[in-house]
Design a protein around this motif. Structure first.
Motif, mmCIF file in Angstrom:
data_model
loop_
_atom_site.group_PDB
_atom_site.id
_atom_site.type_symbol
_atom_site.label_atom_id
_atom_site.label_comp_id
_atom_site.label_asym_id
_atom_site.label_seq_id
_atom_site.Cartn_x
_atom_site.Cartn_y
_atom_site.Cartn_z
ATOM 1 N N UNK A 1 0.844 -1.186 0.000
ATOM 2 C CA UNK A 1 0.000 0.000 0.000
ATOM 3 C C UNK A 1 0.883 1.241 0.000
ATOM 4 N N UNK A 2 0.664 2.132 -0.947
ATOM 5 C CA UNK A 2 1.470 3.340 -1.028
ATOM 6 C C UNK A 2 0.814 4.463 -0.240
ATOM 7 N N UNK A 3 1.632 5.416 0.075
ATOM 8 C CA UNK A 3 1.158 6.560 0.849
ATOM 9 C C UNK A 3 1.340 7.835 0.036
ATOM 10 N N UNK A 4 0.961 7.776 -1.250
ATOM 11 C CA UNK A 4 1.157 8.902 -2.150
ATOM 12 C C UNK A 4 0.417 10.156 -1.717
ATOM 13 N N UNK A 5 -0.762 10.006 -1.187
ATOM 14 C CA UNK A 5 -1.588 11.160 -0.848
ATOM 15 C C UNK A 5 -1.561 11.503 0.628
ATOM 16 N N UNK A 6 -0.582 11.005 1.331
ATOM 17 C CA UNK A 6 -0.507 11.279 2.763
ATOM 18 C C UNK A 6 -0.020 12.708 2.992
ATOM 19 N N UNK A 7 -0.724 13.432 3.834
ATOM 20 C CA UNK A 7 -0.364 14.813 4.154
ATOM 21 C C UNK A 7 0.786 14.822 5.156
ATOM 22 N N UNK A 8 1.854 15.500 4.810
ATOM 23 C CA UNK A 8 3.023 15.603 5.678
ATOM 24 C C UNK A 8 3.361 17.088 5.834
ATOM 25 N N UNK A 9 2.823 17.737 6.861
ATOM 26 C CA UNK A 9 3.067 19.173 7.023
ATOM 27 C C UNK A 9 4.541 19.457 7.305
ATOM 28 N N UNK A 10 4.972 20.642 6.928
ATOM 29 C CA UNK A 10 6.357 21.047 7.166
ATOM 30 C C UNK A 10 6.441 21.983 8.376
ATOM 31 N N UNK A 11 5.499 21.835 9.270
ATOM 32 C CA UNK A 11 5.489 22.616 10.502
ATOM 33 C C UNK A 11 5.028 21.708 11.646
ATOM 34 N N UNK A 12 5.319 22.128 12.846
ATOM 35 C CA UNK A 12 4.870 21.379 14.024
ATOM 36 C C UNK A 12 4.283 22.367 15.025
ATOM 37 N N UNK A 13 3.220 21.956 15.657
ATOM 38 C CA UNK A 13 2.626 22.784 16.702
ATOM 39 C C UNK A 13 3.410 22.529 17.983
ATOM 40 N N UNK A 14 3.967 23.563 18.583
ATOM 41 C CA UNK A 14 4.743 23.364 19.802
ATOM 42 C C UNK A 14 3.907 22.708 20.902
ATOM 43 N N UNK A 15 4.477 21.728 21.583
ATOM 44 C CA UNK A 15 3.740 21.059 22.657
ATOM 45 C C UNK A 15 3.236 22.027 23.720
ATOM 46 N N UNK A 16 4.018 23.044 24.028
ATOM 47 C CA UNK A 16 3.602 24.018 25.031
ATOM 48 C C UNK A 16 2.369 24.788 24.606
ATOM 49 N N UNK A 17 2.251 25.041 23.308
ATOM 50 C CA UNK A 17 1.071 25.737 22.796
ATOM 51 C C UNK A 17 -0.170 24.858 22.970
ATOM 52 N N UNK A 18 -0.036 23.591 22.662
ATOM 53 C CA UNK A 18 -1.140 22.653 22.848
ATOM 54 C C UNK A 18 -1.510 22.556 24.322
ATOM 55 N N UNK A 19 -0.513 22.515 25.167
ATOM 56 C CA UNK A 19 -0.747 22.447 26.609
ATOM 57 C C UNK A 19 -1.478 23.695 27.091
ATOM 58 N N UNK A 20 -1.064 24.855 26.619
ATOM 59 C CA UNK A 20 -1.731 26.102 26.999
ATOM 60 C C UNK A 20 -3.185 26.104 26.534
ATOM 61 N N UNK A 21 -3.446 25.560 25.344
ATOM 62 C CA UNK A 21 -4.816 25.475 24.841
ATOM 63 C C UNK A 21 -5.660 24.545 25.710
ATOM 64 N N UNK A 22 -5.079 23.441 26.152
ATOM 65 C CA UNK A 22 -5.800 22.517 27.032
ATOM 66 C C UNK A 22 -6.122 23.185 28.370
ATOM 67 N N UNK A 23 -5.176 23.950 28.883
ATOM 68 C CA UNK A 23 -5.419 24.685 30.131
ATOM 69 C C UNK A 23 -6.599 25.640 29.962
ATOM 70 N N UNK A 24 -6.590 26.381 28.878
ATOM 71 C CA UNK A 24 -7.656 27.350 28.629
ATOM 72 C C UNK A 24 -8.996 26.644 28.456
ATOM 73 N N UNK A 25 -9.001 25.533 27.733
ATOM 74 C CA UNK A 25 -10.240 24.799 27.493
ATOM 75 C C UNK A 25 -10.852 24.276 28.789
#
Length: 84
Positions: A1-25
Motif C-alpha cells: 500500500x502506497x502513501x502517495x496522498x498522505x499529508x506531511x506538514x512542514x510545521x509542528x505545533x509546539x507542545x507548550x502551545x497545545x498544553x496552553x490550549x488545554x489549560x484554557x479549554x
C-alpha cells in the motif's frame, strides 16, 4: 500500500502551545495544573514556553490530568524536535 496522498506538514505545533490550549479549554491555571502533576509552577511554565521538553514522565502526568494518551504528548515533542 502506497502513501502517495498522505499529508506531511512542514510545521509542528509546539507542545507548550497545545498544553496552553488545554489549560484554557479546562479553565485551569498553571498553578492548578502544576499541583495536579506534582511539579513546580516554574517547570510547567518552562514546558509551556518551549524551554523544557515533555519527557516520558511528564507525558504520563499530562495523560493522567487531561486524559490524552502519553504518546500524544510525546509525538508533539518529537515532531517539534524533528522540524525544530
Amino acid at each position: 500500500m502506497t502513501k502517495e496522498n498522505q499529508f506531511m506538514p512542514d510545521y509542528a505545533i509546539p507542545p507548550g502551545e497545545t498544553l496552553a490550549e488545554e489549560l484554557a479549554a479546562k479553565s485551569m491555571s498553571q498553578a492548578e495544573l502544576a499541583r495536579l502533576m506534582e511539579i513546580t509552577k516554574e517547570t510547567l511554565n518552562e514546558i509551556i514556553k518551549g524551554k523544557a521538553p515533555i519527557t516520558l514522565e511528564m507525558a504520563f502526568k499530562l495523560e493522567r490530568v487531561f486524559q490524552l494518551p502519553a504518546h500524544f504528548w510525546l509525538n508533539l515533542e518529537q515532531q517539534q524536535k524533528a522540524l525544530g
